[in-house]
Design a protein around this motif. Structure first.
Motif, PDB file in Angstrom:
ATOM      1  N   UNK A 142      11.258  -7.138  -3.382  1.00  0.00           N
ATOM      2  CA  UNK A 142      11.501  -6.958  -4.817  1.00  0.00           C
ATOM      3  C   UNK A 142      10.223  -7.203  -5.610  1.00  0.00           C
ATOM      4  N   UNK A 143       9.480  -8.247  -5.237  1.00  0.00           N
ATOM      5  CA  UNK A 143       8.222  -8.550  -5.927  1.00  0.00           C
ATOM      6  C   UNK A 143       7.222  -7.407  -5.783  1.00  0.00           C
ATOM      7  N   UNK A 144       7.164  -6.811  -4.594  1.00  0.00           N
ATOM      8  CA  UNK A 144       6.235  -5.698  -4.368  1.00  0.00           C
ATOM      9  C   UNK A 144       6.638  -4.478  -5.189  1.00  0.00           C
ATOM     10  N   UNK A 145       7.934  -4.194  -5.241  1.00  0.00           N
ATOM     11  CA  UNK A 145       8.428  -3.064  -6.037  1.00  0.00           C
ATOM     12  C   UNK A 145       8.050  -3.255  -7.506  1.00  0.00           C
ATOM     13  N   UNK A 146       8.276  -4.451  -8.031  1.00  0.00           N
ATOM     14  CA  UNK A 146       7.975  -4.728  -9.431  1.00  0.00           C
ATOM     15  C   UNK A 146       6.473  -4.717  -9.693  1.00  0.00           C
ATOM     16  N   UNK A 181      19.509  -2.405  -0.757  1.00  0.00           N
ATOM     17  CA  UNK A 181      20.035  -1.202  -1.421  1.00  0.00           C
ATOM     18  C   UNK A 181      20.331  -1.456  -2.892  1.00  0.00           C
ATOM     19  N   UNK A 182      20.686  -2.708  -3.214  1.00  0.00           N
ATOM     20  CA  UNK A 182      20.912  -3.051  -4.610  1.00  0.00           C
ATOM     21  C   UNK A 182      19.642  -2.939  -5.439  1.00  0.00           C
ATOM     22  N   UNK A 183      18.502  -3.017  -4.778  1.00  0.00           N
ATOM     23  CA  UNK A 183      17.220  -2.823  -5.462  1.00  0.00           C
ATOM     24  C   UNK A 183      16.932  -1.339  -5.692  1.00  0.00           C
ATOM     25  N   UNK A 184      17.754  -0.487  -5.105  1.00  0.00           N
ATOM     26  CA  UNK A 184      17.536   0.957  -5.219  1.00  0.00           C
ATOM     27  C   UNK A 184      16.901   1.565  -3.992  1.00  0.00           C
ATOM     28  N   UNK A 219      13.175 -14.963   2.881  1.00  0.00           N
ATOM     29  CA  UNK A 219      12.870 -14.448   1.550  1.00  0.00           C
ATOM     30  C   UNK A 219      12.500 -12.977   1.571  1.00  0.00           C
ATOM     31  N   UNK A 220      12.964 -12.240   2.580  1.00  0.00           N
ATOM     32  CA  UNK A 220      12.550 -10.849   2.731  1.00  0.00           C
ATOM     33  C   UNK A 220      12.925  -9.992   1.526  1.00  0.00           C
ATOM     34  N   UNK A 268       0.818  -1.211   0.000  1.00  0.00           N
ATOM     35  CA  UNK A 268       0.000   0.000   0.000  1.00  0.00           C
ATOM     36  C   UNK A 268       0.852   1.261   0.000  1.00  0.00           C
ATOM     37  N   UNK A 269       1.945   1.242   0.740  1.00  0.00           N
ATOM     38  CA  UNK A 269       2.834   2.406   0.776  1.00  0.00           C
ATOM     39  C   UNK A 269       3.471   2.650  -0.590  1.00  0.00           C
ATOM     40  N   UNK A 270       3.848   1.578  -1.262  1.00  0.00           N
ATOM     41  CA  UNK A 270       4.444   1.700  -2.600  1.00  0.00           C
ATOM     42  C   UNK A 270       3.424   2.234  -3.604  1.00  0.00           C
TER      43      UNK A 270
END
Length: 379
Positions: A237-241, A274-277, A231-232, A200-202
């Motif tokens: 990453x899945x939520x970002x995508x 951080x590698x995810x940005x 798997x955090x 929701x925040x994203x």
């Protein structure tokens, strides 16, 4: 060969105990830690190892929840409280979240004898727990996000916010995190709620970015239980995508106590995020046991000074010296500083003079829903 096996077993036991010391605090519980791949018990506390019934019921629960290849069955992480009758007694059994111990995946199981116990009746029929389970298992719409502004000390403009979850229960009313997060952790529901909050925040951040506030960012708190998940990183990453949000506009806040517990593991997790940005913020700094060496090692973008240092720092020489020290340190290691709990104009003025980058507190706004936040800060 025997010595090597013994040393390996001792290492596994110590590693498992390290997880236990951190995750579990209820000394009434009988505890078993079982390696997922082999199914072998790598740690049992005294109460569990001395009571065959406790290990037996945990083993049954474990076998029910884990398939042969070491993967949890669907739903394992969220519905993991059962009652077993064994040898004429009743046990409340719980499989904790999956976790990593060194390089091995483990599942932590707990059991407590609840025969003829008031605790059993209270736990089994606690209406608040039933309401929470129902709220999580349905649409989760009872969990709402409130947003508190983050203010640039130089311009007084709102450049971001912190997303804070509330439970607007149709039965219990409006609840703050302190009223329901411990229960969510006890019930094994905090990961589900945390993932919902993150998504929701994203979504909200992307909406604001798309409507012209392209650099506006949202901070999200992650609980210890969430961060312990094996798997955090993949989950986030899945939520970002899925949401399509610009990952550089998402900040994840971790508490100081979590950060210093298992430094090598924490550094690995934070570096992968951080590698995810994603940006990393250290929350409640100054309330735990951190040393400046910890701050140097952690991959941080933001350090948030706890409210306890802000409350009296106008007249408190120690608090002023501490804030000056952290501001100077931040310039050296390349992090930004946020002062939390700013409620007075004189606090703001002095923090700006000290070189604090951002402030957060009731002086510029309490946490409010998204619509009210927009009206007050983005128009």
């Amino acid at each position: 060969m025997g010595d090597r096996t013994k040393k390996s077993d001792e290492a596994e036991s110590l590693a498992a105990k390290k997880i236990l010391d951190y995750v579990l605090s209820n000394i009434e519980l009988g505890i078993i830690v079982r390696d997922v791949e082999s199914g072998r018990v790598v740690f049992a506390n005294e109460k569990a190892s001395s009571d065959i019934a406790i290990e037996s019921v945990i083993r049954e629960t474990y076998d029910e929840a884990i398939v042969n290849n070491g993967k949890p069955k669907e739903g394992f992480k969220y519905d993991n409280v059962k009652y077993f009758s064994k040898f004429g007694r009743w046990y409340e059994v719980r499989l904790k979240e999956m976790a990593w111990v060194d390089s091995s995946s483990v599942v932590i199981g707990t059991a407590v004898d609840v025969t003829n116990s008031k605790r059993h009746g209270k736990r089994k029929y606690n209406k608040s727990e039933e309401y929470m389970k129902e709220a999580v298992e349905t649409s989760k719409e009872e969990f709402v996000l409130f947003y508190q502004p983050l203010i640039d000390t130089k311009t007084k403009s709102c450049i971001g916010c912190e997303a804070l979850v509330r439970w607007d229960s149709k039965v219990l009313g409006f609840l703050y995190p302190g009223d329901f997060i411990p229960m969510a952790e006890y019930l094994g529901l905090i990961t589900t709620i945390g993932e919902f909050v993150m998504e929701r925040a994203c979504i909200q951040c992307k909406d604001w970015n798309d409507r012209g506030y392209k650099d506006f960012h949202v901070s999200v708190n992650l609980s210890v239980v969430q961060l312990m998940q094996f798997d955090i990183v993949e989950s986030i990453k899945d939520i970002i995508e899925k949401t399509g949000v610009n990952s550089s506009n998402i900040y994840i806040e971790v508490t100081e106590s979590f950060a210093i517990n298992d430094m090598n593991r924490v550094i690995t997790i934070l570096e992968k995020l951080r590698q995810l940005g994603i940006k990393i913020a250290l929350d409640d700094f100054g309330t735990g046991y951190s040393s400046l060496n910890y701050i140097k090692r952690l991959p941080l973008d933001v350090i948030k000074i706890d409210k306890t240092f802000i409350d009296d720092f106008v007249d408190d020489e120690y608090a002023r010296a501490f804030i000056k020290l952290i501001v100077n340190l931040s310039k050296t290691i390349g992090t930004k500083i946020v002062a939390e709990g700013v409620e007075k104009e004189e606090q703001y003025e002095l923090l700006r003079e000290f070189g604090v980058d951002y402030i957060q507190g009731y002086l510029f706004g309490k946490p409010v829903n998204a619509l009210e936040f927009e009206e007050k800060n983005l128009t």
